[in-house]
Motif scaffolding. Structure first.
Motif, PDB file in Angstrom:
ATOM      1  N   LEU A 321       0.881  -1.151  -0.016  1.00 10.76           N
ATOM      2  CA  LEU A 321      -0.140  -0.288  -0.252  1.00 10.76           C
ATOM      3  C   LEU A 321       1.094   1.132  -0.474  1.00 10.76           C
ATOM      4  N   GLU A 322       0.621   2.274  -1.529  1.00 13.25           N
ATOM      5  CA  GLU A 322       1.269   3.840  -0.619  1.00 13.25           C
ATOM      6  C   GLU A 322       0.744   4.483   0.427  1.00 13.25           C
ATOM      7  N   HIS A 323       1.794   5.673   0.982  1.00 17.70           N
ATOM      8  CA  HIS A 323       1.147   5.982   1.809  1.00 17.70           C
ATOM      9  C   HIS A 323       1.441   7.609   1.259  1.00 17.70           C
ATOM     10  N   ALA A 324       0.852   7.700   2.024  1.00 13.91           N
ATOM     11  CA  ALA A 324      -0.221   9.429   1.301  1.00 13.91           C
ATOM     12  C   ALA A 324       1.554  10.524   2.159  1.00 13.91           C
ATOM     13  N   VAL A 325       1.347  11.252   1.870  1.00 17.89           N
ATOM     14  CA  VAL A 325       2.296  12.656   2.419  1.00 17.89           C
ATOM     15  C   VAL A 325       1.750  13.658   2.863  1.00 17.89           C
ATOM     16  N   GLN A 326       2.182  14.347   3.888  1.00 22.54           N
ATOM     17  CA  GLN A 326       1.078  15.898   4.196  1.00 22.54           C
ATOM     18  C   GLN A 326       1.346  16.912   3.495  1.00 22.54           C
ATOM     19  N   MET A 327       0.758  17.656   2.884  1.00 24.54           N
ATOM     20  CA  MET A 327       1.304  18.487   2.068  1.00 24.54           C
ATOM     21  C   MET A 327       2.459  19.726   2.552  1.00 24.54           C
ATOM     22  N   GLU A 328       1.803  19.709   4.126  1.00 16.78           N
ATOM     23  CA  GLU A 328       3.044  20.654   5.315  1.00 16.78           C
ATOM     24  C   GLU A 328       4.225  20.414   4.809  1.00 16.78           C
ATOM     25  N   TYR A 329       4.896  18.425   4.910  1.00 24.26           N
ATOM     26  CA  TYR A 329       6.720  18.044   4.937  1.00 24.26           C
ATOM     27  C   TYR A 329       6.425  17.753   3.011  1.00 24.26           C
ATOM     28  N   TYR A 330       6.032  18.414   2.650  1.00 25.18           N
ATOM     29  CA  TYR A 330       6.691  18.622   0.947  1.00 25.18           C
ATOM     30  C   TYR A 330       7.950  18.966   0.492  1.00 25.18           C
ATOM     31  N   VAL A 331       8.051  18.569   0.155  1.00 26.73           N
ATOM     32  CA  VAL A 331      10.417  19.285   0.015  1.00 26.73           C
ATOM     33  C   VAL A 331      10.044  19.585  -2.019  1.00 26.73           C
ATOM     34  N   GLU A 332      10.656  20.182  -1.879  1.00 26.03           N
ATOM     35  CA  GLU A 332      10.862  21.152  -3.849  1.00 26.03           C
ATOM     36  C   GLU A 332      11.396  20.207  -4.636  1.00 26.03           C
ATOM     37  N   VAL A 333      10.758  20.144  -6.052  1.00 25.34           N
ATOM     38  CA  VAL A 333      11.209  19.005  -6.801  1.00 25.34           C
ATOM     39  C   VAL A 333      12.783  19.439  -6.893  1.00 25.34           C
ATOM     40  N   PRO A 334      13.766  18.252  -7.361  1.00 25.81           N
ATOM     41  CA  PRO A 334      15.180  19.137  -8.086  1.00 25.81           C
ATOM     42  C   PRO A 334      14.989  19.000  -9.463  1.00 25.81           C
ATOM     43  N   PRO A 335      15.919  20.250 -10.019  1.00 21.73           N
ATOM     44  CA  PRO A 335      15.805  20.766 -10.994  1.00 21.73           C
ATOM     45  C   PRO A 335      15.838  19.588 -12.439  1.00 21.73           C
ATOM     46  N   GLN A 336      16.730  18.797 -12.524  1.00 18.80           N
ATOM     47  CA  GLN A 336      16.572  17.512 -12.811  1.00 18.80           C
ATOM     48  C   GLN A 336      15.027  16.874 -13.661  1.00 18.80           C
ATOM     49  N   PHE A 337      14.078  16.967 -12.174  1.00 16.00           N
ATOM     50  CA  PHE A 337      13.005  16.153 -12.041  1.00 16.00           C
ATOM     51  C   PHE A 337      11.690  17.282 -12.660  1.00 16.00           C
ATOM     52  N   LEU A 338      11.776  18.375 -12.830  1.00 20.26           N
ATOM     53  CA  LEU A 338      11.101  19.584 -13.361  1.00 20.26           C
ATOM     54  C   LEU A 338      10.193  19.119 -14.563  1.00 20.26           C
ATOM     55  N   ALA A 339      11.203  18.369 -16.216  1.00 19.38           N
ATOM     56  CA  ALA A 339      10.465  17.614 -16.684  1.00 19.38           C
ATOM     57  C   ALA A 339       9.669  16.553 -16.534  1.00 19.38           C
ATOM     58  N   LYS A 340      10.106  15.934 -15.419  1.00 22.28           N
ATOM     59  CA  LYS A 340       9.428  14.431 -15.399  1.00 22.28           C
ATOM     60  C   LYS A 340       8.195  13.993 -14.478  1.00 22.28           C
ATOM     61  N   ASP A 342       5.656  16.589 -11.123  1.00 24.74           N
ATOM     62  CA  ASP A 342       5.272  17.224 -10.402  1.00 24.74           C
ATOM     63  C   ASP A 342       5.775  17.455  -8.596  1.00 24.74           C
ATOM     64  N   ILE A 343       5.127  17.717  -8.362  1.00 26.01           N
ATOM     65  CA  ILE A 343       5.573  17.891  -6.513  1.00 26.01           C
ATOM     66  C   ILE A 343       4.707  16.401  -5.804  1.00 26.01           C
ATOM     67  N   HIS A 344       3.409  16.318  -6.421  1.00 26.78           N
ATOM     68  CA  HIS A 344       3.247  15.721  -5.511  1.00 26.78           C
ATOM     69  C   HIS A 344       3.467  14.275  -6.318  1.00 26.78           C
ATOM     70  N   TYR A 346       6.681  13.819  -7.075  1.00 29.07           N
ATOM     71  CA  TYR A 346       8.379  13.583  -7.065  1.00 29.07           C
ATOM     72  C   TYR A 346       8.193  12.998  -5.047  1.00 29.07           C
ATOM     73  N   ASN A 347       7.249  13.388  -4.059  1.00 28.38           N
ATOM     74  CA  ASN A 347       6.650  13.563  -2.618  1.00 28.38           C
ATOM     75  C   ASN A 347       6.250  12.109  -2.434  1.00 28.38           C
ATOM     76  N   MET A 348       5.379  10.977  -3.216  1.00 25.82           N
ATOM     77  CA  MET A 348       5.035  10.574  -3.133  1.00 25.82           C
ATOM     78  C   MET A 348       6.386   8.939  -3.464  1.00 25.82           C
ATOM     79  N   MET A 349       6.958   9.055  -4.387  1.00 24.67           N
ATOM     80  CA  MET A 349       7.946   8.880  -4.771  1.00 24.67           C
ATOM     81  C   MET A 349       8.951   8.543  -3.776  1.00 24.67           C
TER      82      MET A 349
END
Length: 506
Positions: A321-340, A342-344, A346-349
């Motif tokens: 089962l996948e675990h959800a991430v609360q938005m207050e604990y989101y981290v920014e997406v690195p530049p190399q992942f911006l085109a691949k 979004d922020i949701h 990336y944090n789920m990954m």
């Protein structure tokens, strides 16, 4: 009684009894009515038999005899069944505090001697204040029987005297009001004789820790043809040296076999037979580090096998089962992942993917082996969760992209992982909070160094060693810098006059 081999406890082994008290009427009642329901009649019979080994009018040690006498008196068979039963009865007496058993190694006979030290039964007042004994007696005979026993063993105060303790006055006469001692003359011969013929045991002979190695444990496993054999045999009467050895063994988690191997090395004992603590501690430290390194390698290899098996078994089972991430604990997406992603995504990954999969996304070709070994060592030895390792990878990759670090160093990564382990960072949320705090500390340090005029150090190999010195530029306005034609003609004429004067000698 901890006996692992029944051949070391038989009817042929010798024993002695130590008793420094005498049984009275109250003690007999406590044994028959209180202790016997807890340990059984056979165990109480063993206790009374051991008490009788020392003459009733004396205290101290009994003669050394074979345990065959105990077997025959108690009606036990001198066989494996009888030995187990005797060990069981002695263990029950030890558990309730009536007996302490010691084993003494006799090197001249290469055999053991057992010493049974008897303890006096507790008085009724002390027994019913001991919680675990009272609870055990309650489990054996019931709560109301325990209360009835307490009333039978305690004679209450007279009703006329009850509650009059406030009016009680102590009128006893102290010793020195009746007797006078001649303190000016000291009888050294009497004091020496009393010290030599002491009727009490010396308190410091036994080791305080139950898991310490005694002389018998060491001498049994020490080589007979060793050059240090005489020094080890002298430890039997040297309690301080034995305590030092046990301290080093406890400090570096040495087994008795490792301790004997270190004591057999050269330089551990001095010319006078004393233990050279620095040398023994150095050898123990090297052994401790070698054992620790081998243990980590075994865990690393075993973890690889377990991870492969878990991966194979997970492929055949349902996906986790996948675990959800609360938005207050989101981290920014690195530049190399911006085109691949979004922020949701990336944090789920970061929250759900294993760190091996995350490393493959950062290195599309193949993950470098040294980098994979660093995080595999953290996974197997530090036991950090996978999502925490993912956040650590994200933090390190951000340092690389922002120029904070030129490369990922093993010592640097291990320092961060050990700090996270010390602060008990074991969840995704705690890991995100940790890297945010580290980022704040870094910004604060950089601003403080800038305000104080101190340039931050750069450990990069390509960093310039010499500072760039600014060049002073001309700040004159264009109007002042421009020269008109008339001024230029006057300057030419002045230069011709100066040149003519120079030729004429002026």
């Amino acid at each position: 009684m901890r006996i692992t081999n029944l051949h070391h406890f038989s009817e042929n082994h010798s024993y002695c009894v130590y008793r420094d008290f005498g049984l009275g009427t109250v003690d007999g009642v406590m044994l028959s009515q209180v202790y016997q329901p807890m340990v059984g009649a056979l165990a109480v019979s063993l206790y009374q038999l051991l008490c009788q080994q020392v003459p009733l009018e004396k205290v101290g040690y009994s003669p050394v005899e074979q345990q065959r006498r105990l077997f025959l008196t108690l009606g036990l068979e001198p066989s494996e069944k009888g030995r187990k039963l005797l060990i069981e009865m002695a263990s029950k007496l030890e558990a309730v505090g009536l007996l302490q058993t010691s084993r003494i190694y006799l090197p001249e006979n290469d055999d053991y001697l057992y010493e049974y030290e008897l303890e006096a039964p507790l008085s009724p007042a002390e027994f019913f204040k001991t919680q675990h004994l009272t609870l055990l007696l309650r489990d054996k005979i019931g709560k109301f029987a325990v209360l009835s026993l307490q009333e039978q063993l305690w004679s209450r105060e007279n009703n006329e005297l009850a509650g009059r303790s406030m009016n009680k006055e102590n009128i006893s006469v102290p010793f020195y009001e009746i007797f006078e001692l001649n303190a000016h003359s000291i009888d050294y011969e009497l004091e020496q004789a009393i010290a030599e013929v002491s009727i009490s045991r010396q308190p410091g002979i036994r080791l305080a820790e139950t898991d310490s190695f005694n002389y018998a444990d060491i001498i049994l496993r020490f080589p007979r043809d060793s050059a240090n054999r005489a020094y080890v045999e002298a430890l039997r009467y040297n309690v301080e040296q034995l305590g030092t050895i046990n301290y080093i063994a406890h400090k570096y988690e040495l087994s008795v076999q490792d301790l004997c191997r270190l004591l057999d090395e050269d330089g551990v004992f001095g010319p006078d037979g004393t233990v050279v603590q620095e040398q023994l501690e150095h050898a123990a430290s090297l052994s401790f580090r070698q054992v620790k390194k081998r243990k980590e390698e075994r865990q690393l290899q075993g973890g690889k096998v377990i991870s492969l098996r878990q991966h194979d078994s997970a492929a055949a089972t349902e996906p986790p089962l996948e675990h959800a991430v609360q938005m207050e604990y989101y981290v920014e997406v690195p530049p190399q992942f911006l085109a691949k992603c979004d922020i949701h995504q990336y944090n789920m990954m970061l929250r759900n993917e294993p760190y091996t999969r995350l490393l493959k996304t950062f290195f599309p070709g193949s993950v470098p082996d040294n980098l994979l070994d660093i995080f595999e060592n953290i996974d197997l030895n530090y036991k950090l969760p996978s999502e925490v390792i993912n956040v650590l990878i994200h933090y390190l990759m951000n340092l690389l992209t922002t120029g904070g670090e030129q490369r990922i160093n093993r010592n640097f990564v291990n320092a961060i992982a050990s700090n996270m382990l010390m602060k008990q960072v074991d969840t995704y949320e705690k890991a995100v909070q940790y890297i945010r705090e580290q980022a704040k500390v870094k910004v604060k340090n950089e601003s403080a160094s800038t305000a104080s005029g101190v340039r931050p150090r750069s450990y990069s190999r390509n960093a310039k060693l010499k500072p760039e010195i600014p060049i002073v530029q001309s700040t004159l306005p264009e109007a002042e810098a421009a020269v008109t034609e008339e001024e230029f003609a006057e300057l030419i004429k002045m230069a011709e006059i100066m040149q003519a004067n120079k030729k004429n000698g002026y």
